[in-house]
Design a protein around this motif. Structure first.
Motif, PDB file in Angstrom:
ATOM      1  N   HIS A   1      -4.899  -0.886   2.265  1.00  0.00           N
ATOM      2  CA  HIS A   1      -5.537  -1.490   1.024  1.00  0.00           C
ATOM      3  C   HIS A   1      -6.556  -2.563   1.408  1.00  0.00           C
ATOM      4  O   HIS A   1      -6.166  -3.239   2.500  1.00  0.00           O
ATOM      5  CB  HIS A   1      -4.632  -1.863   0.028  1.00  0.00           C
TER       6      HIS A   1
ATOM      7  N   ASN B   1      -2.289   6.861  -4.354  1.00  0.00           N
ATOM      8  CA  ASN B   1      -3.704   6.154  -4.284  1.00  0.00           C
ATOM      9  C   ASN B   1      -3.998   5.880  -2.975  1.00  0.00           C
ATOM     10  O   ASN B   1      -5.168   5.597  -2.543  1.00  0.00           O
ATOM     11  CB  ASN B   1      -3.846   5.047  -5.461  1.00  0.00           C
ATOM     12  N   ILE B   2      -2.665   5.132  -2.447  1.00  0.00           N
ATOM     13  CA  ILE B   2      -3.182   4.916  -0.792  1.00  0.00           C
ATOM     14  C   ILE B   2      -3.481   5.855   0.193  1.00  0.00           C
ATOM     15  O   ILE B   2      -4.488   5.878   0.853  1.00  0.00           O
ATOM     16  CB  ILE B   2      -1.865   3.935  -0.523  1.00  0.00           C
TER      17      ILE B   2
ATOM     18  N   ASP C   1      -8.348  -0.283  -5.146  1.00  0.00           N
ATOM     19  CA  ASP C   1      -8.658   0.026  -3.999  1.00  0.00           C
ATOM     20  C   ASP C   1      -9.354   1.379  -3.976  1.00  0.00           C
ATOM     21  O   ASP C   1     -10.200   1.586  -2.854  1.00  0.00           O
ATOM     22  CB  ASP C   1      -7.664  -0.048  -2.892  1.00  0.00           C
TER      23      ASP C   1
ATOM     24  N   TYR D   1      -2.182  -7.348  -4.093  1.00  0.00           N
ATOM     25  CA  TYR D   1      -0.875  -6.973  -3.927  1.00  0.00           C
ATOM     26  C   TYR D   1       0.268  -8.070  -3.787  1.00  0.00           C
ATOM     27  O   TYR D   1       1.242  -7.957  -4.311  1.00  0.00           O
ATOM     28  CB  TYR D   1      -0.702  -6.154  -2.798  1.00  0.00           C
TER      29      TYR D   1
ATOM     30  N   MET E   1       1.162   4.679  -6.615  1.00  0.00           N
ATOM     31  CA  MET E   1       0.692   3.576  -5.749  1.00  0.00           C
ATOM     32  C   MET E   1       0.823   4.584  -4.525  1.00  0.00           C
ATOM     33  O   MET E   1      -0.578   4.246  -3.881  1.00  0.00           O
ATOM     34  CB  MET E   1       1.356   2.571  -5.560  1.00  0.00           C
TER      35      MET E   1
ATOM     36  N   MET F   1       1.368   0.311   3.489  1.00  0.00           N
ATOM     37  CA  MET F   1       0.100  -0.425   2.503  1.00  0.00           C
ATOM     38  C   MET F   1      -0.605  -1.308   3.468  1.00  0.00           C
ATOM     39  O   MET F   1      -1.786  -1.622   3.135  1.00  0.00           O
ATOM     40  CB  MET F   1       0.907  -1.118   1.587  1.00  0.00           C
TER      41      MET F   1
ATOM     42  N   SER G   1      -3.851  -0.651  -6.143  1.00  0.00           N
ATOM     43  CA  SER G   1      -3.958   0.749  -5.381  1.00  0.00           C
ATOM     44  C   SER G   1      -5.266   1.456  -6.001  1.00  0.00           C
ATOM     45  O   SER G   1      -6.012   2.023  -5.351  1.00  0.00           O
ATOM     46  CB  SER G   1      -2.967   1.579  -5.166  1.00  0.00           C
TER      47      SER G   1
ATOM     48  N   THR H   1       0.248  -0.898  -8.437  1.00  0.00           N
ATOM     49  CA  THR H   1      -0.106   0.573  -8.773  1.00  0.00           C
ATOM     50  C   THR H   1      -1.597   0.140  -9.131  1.00  0.00           C
ATOM     51  O   THR H   1      -2.654   0.855  -8.735  1.00  0.00           O
ATOM     52  CB  THR H   1       0.471   1.393  -9.802  1.00  0.00           C
TER      53      THR H   1
END
Length: 146
Positions: free
Chosen positions: A24, A108-109, A46, A30, A105, A20, A43, A40
């Motif tokens: 991000h 999404n990252i 982001d 975070y 999460m 992470m 993310s 989440t």
């Protein structure tokens, strides 16, 4: 040496967080997050601007392709396939957390990272004619801006 289950849970949890830090954009989000659902949401926050930038560049390419139906079709096809690839790649890279609360999460990252790379690709297409030695008619899929 015998370790407890808690030890491994802490180590695995810490290891899951390492990627992470490079991906991000908003560390503060975070750092403030008090739950997995809050992380989440970070993310998601982001991914949104990166996705918006990709869509903006895509629309610019479509605009430049007005009247060039074959290339526009190829762009649409490539982008649909790229989205399918991105989603499949992120599903694969997050398979070990599938079904867990951390999975969205992680997904999404991954999507943010791959979308950022796609933005670089789009910028290269849009700036092709500006690159040294590029012959607009032969080397550039997307025409220069007028």
């Amino acid at each position: 040496m015998k370790f407890s289950g808690t030890f491994f849970t802490v180590i695995l949890g810490a290891a899951a967080m390492i990627p992470m830090t490079d991906v991000h954009a908003d560390d503060a989000c975070y750092n403030k997050a008090q739950s997995q659902s809050a992380m989440t949401e970070c993310s998601v926050n982001d991914l949104k601007p990166v996705d918006d930038e990709l869509n903006k560049l895509y629309k610019e390419m479509e605009t430049r392709l007005k009247g060039d139906d074959d290339t526009k079709k190829a762009l649409i096809d490539a982008q649909k396939k790229w989205v399918a690839f991105r989603d499949a790649e992120c599903t694969l890279s997050t398979i070990r957390t599938a079904g867990g609360s951390i999975n969205p999460m992680n997904f999404n990252i991954c999507a943010t990272d791959l979308t950022s790379k796609r933005i670089d690709d789009f910028k290269s297409y849009l700036n092709c004619s500006k690159e040294a030695g590029a012959d607009q008619d032969d080397d550039c899929a997307i025409p220069a801006a007028n």
